[in-house]
Scaffold this active site. Sequence first.
Site, PDB file in Angstrom:
ATOM      1  CE  LYS A  76     -19.648 -68.451  36.367  1.00 51.63           C
ATOM      2  NZ  LYS A  76     -18.347 -69.140  36.544  1.00 51.63           N
ATOM      3  CE1 TYR A  79     -16.905 -66.832  41.262  1.00 49.78           C
ATOM      4  CE2 TYR A  79     -17.195 -65.093  39.644  1.00 49.78           C
ATOM      5  CZ  TYR A  79     -17.499 -66.355  40.110  1.00 49.78           C
ATOM      6  OH  TYR A  79     -18.390 -67.146  39.429  1.00 49.78           O
ATOM      7  CD  GLU A 130     -21.769 -66.933  46.470  1.00 52.38           C
ATOM      8  OE1 GLU A 130     -20.593 -67.322  46.422  1.00 52.38           O
ATOM      9  OE2 GLU A 130     -22.699 -67.523  45.868  1.00 52.38           O
TER      10      GLU A 130
HETATM   11  P1  RTP Z   1     -18.482 -70.819  40.443  1.00 49.61           P
HETATM   12  O1  RTP Z   1     -17.941 -70.284  41.751  1.00 49.61           O
HETATM   13  O2  RTP Z   1     -18.368 -69.821  39.301  1.00 49.61           O
HETATM   14  O3  RTP Z   1     -19.867 -71.360  40.607  1.00 49.61           O
HETATM   15  O4  RTP Z   1     -17.621 -72.082  39.966  1.00 49.61           O
HETATM   16  P2  RTP Z   1     -17.165 -73.309  40.847  1.00 49.61           P
HETATM   17  O5  RTP Z   1     -17.647 -73.172  42.263  1.00 49.61           O
HETATM   18  O6  RTP Z   1     -17.556 -74.540  40.109  1.00 49.61           O
HETATM   19  O7  RTP Z   1     -15.586 -73.155  40.786  1.00 49.61           O
HETATM   20  P3  RTP Z   1     -14.620 -72.259  41.714  1.00 49.61           P
HETATM   21  O8  RTP Z   1     -13.528 -73.144  42.179  1.00 49.61           O
HETATM   22  O9  RTP Z   1     -15.411 -71.497  42.726  1.00 49.61           O
HETATM   23  O10 RTP Z   1     -13.989 -71.248  40.665  1.00 49.61           O
HETATM   24  C1  RTP Z   1     -14.662 -70.072  40.249  1.00 49.61           C
HETATM   25  C2  RTP Z   1     -14.538 -69.929  38.756  1.00 49.61           C
HETATM   26  O11 RTP Z   1     -13.175 -69.698  38.433  1.00 49.61           O
HETATM   27  C3  RTP Z   1     -12.848 -70.338  37.215  1.00 49.61           C
HETATM   28  N1  RTP Z   1     -11.777 -71.297  37.411  1.00 49.61           N
HETATM   29  N2  RTP Z   1     -10.799 -71.435  36.578  1.00 49.61           N
HETATM   30  N3  RTP Z   1      -8.434 -72.293  35.289  1.00 49.61           N
HETATM   31  C4  RTP Z   1      -8.788 -72.858  36.421  1.00 49.61           C
HETATM   32  O12 RTP Z   1      -8.157 -73.741  36.941  1.00 49.61           O
HETATM   33  C5  RTP Z   1     -10.014 -72.389  37.067  1.00 49.61           C
HETATM   34  N4  RTP Z   1     -10.480 -72.852  38.191  1.00 49.61           N
HETATM   35  C6  RTP Z   1     -11.619 -72.143  38.404  1.00 49.61           C
HETATM   36  C7  RTP Z   1     -14.074 -71.066  36.730  1.00 49.61           C
HETATM   37  O13 RTP Z   1     -14.704 -70.276  35.723  1.00 49.61           O
HETATM   38  C8  RTP Z   1     -14.933 -71.168  37.956  1.00 49.61           C
HETATM   39  O14 RTP Z   1     -16.300 -71.190  37.631  1.00 49.61           O
END
Ligand code: RTP
Length: 141
Positions: A11, A51, A128
Amino acid sequence: MALERTLSIIKPDAVAKNVIGEIYSRFEKAGLKVVAAKMKQLSRKEAEGFYAVHRERPFFNALVEFMISGPVMIQALEGENAVLKNRDLMGATDPKKAEAGTIRADFADSIDANAVHGSDAAETAAVEIAYFFSTTELCPR
Ligand code: RTP
Ligand code: MG
């Protein structure tokens, strides 16, 4: 054990910190091979589309703004259990909760600026990878 592919994105925060090589080194040490790669400034449309599953979430706008705040490094990785292996290397979404020695624990500053993306399942990985790479851009299997 299954030979899998997964999509990884370094990122904008990690690209700005100049740690692409350090992150690639972790992929390599874990036995994950880069089978496609490109550096790119995502458009708003591209980031929103990527996303899209999070469209209704309160953090969606912040997430998109962050993903277009600078160039990203996008790669397809291949290896045994690549999806889970990459998620293990990444650590928890919130770097404060990420295990020591993981990419997010070592390079991420916050849940928003959390250094890397990784597909969460084989099915999403296929979607993806196709989102960013045409078949001719991927190493043949
Ligand atoms: P990614 O998709 O980026 O690999 O991250 P991840 O699976 O660990 O998390 P995901 O639930 O898919 O969320 C995508 C991205 O959104 C942001 N996020 N912010 N503020 C919040 O509660 C929150 N939750 C998620 C994070 O940057 C996350 O990587
Ligand atoms: Mg995710």
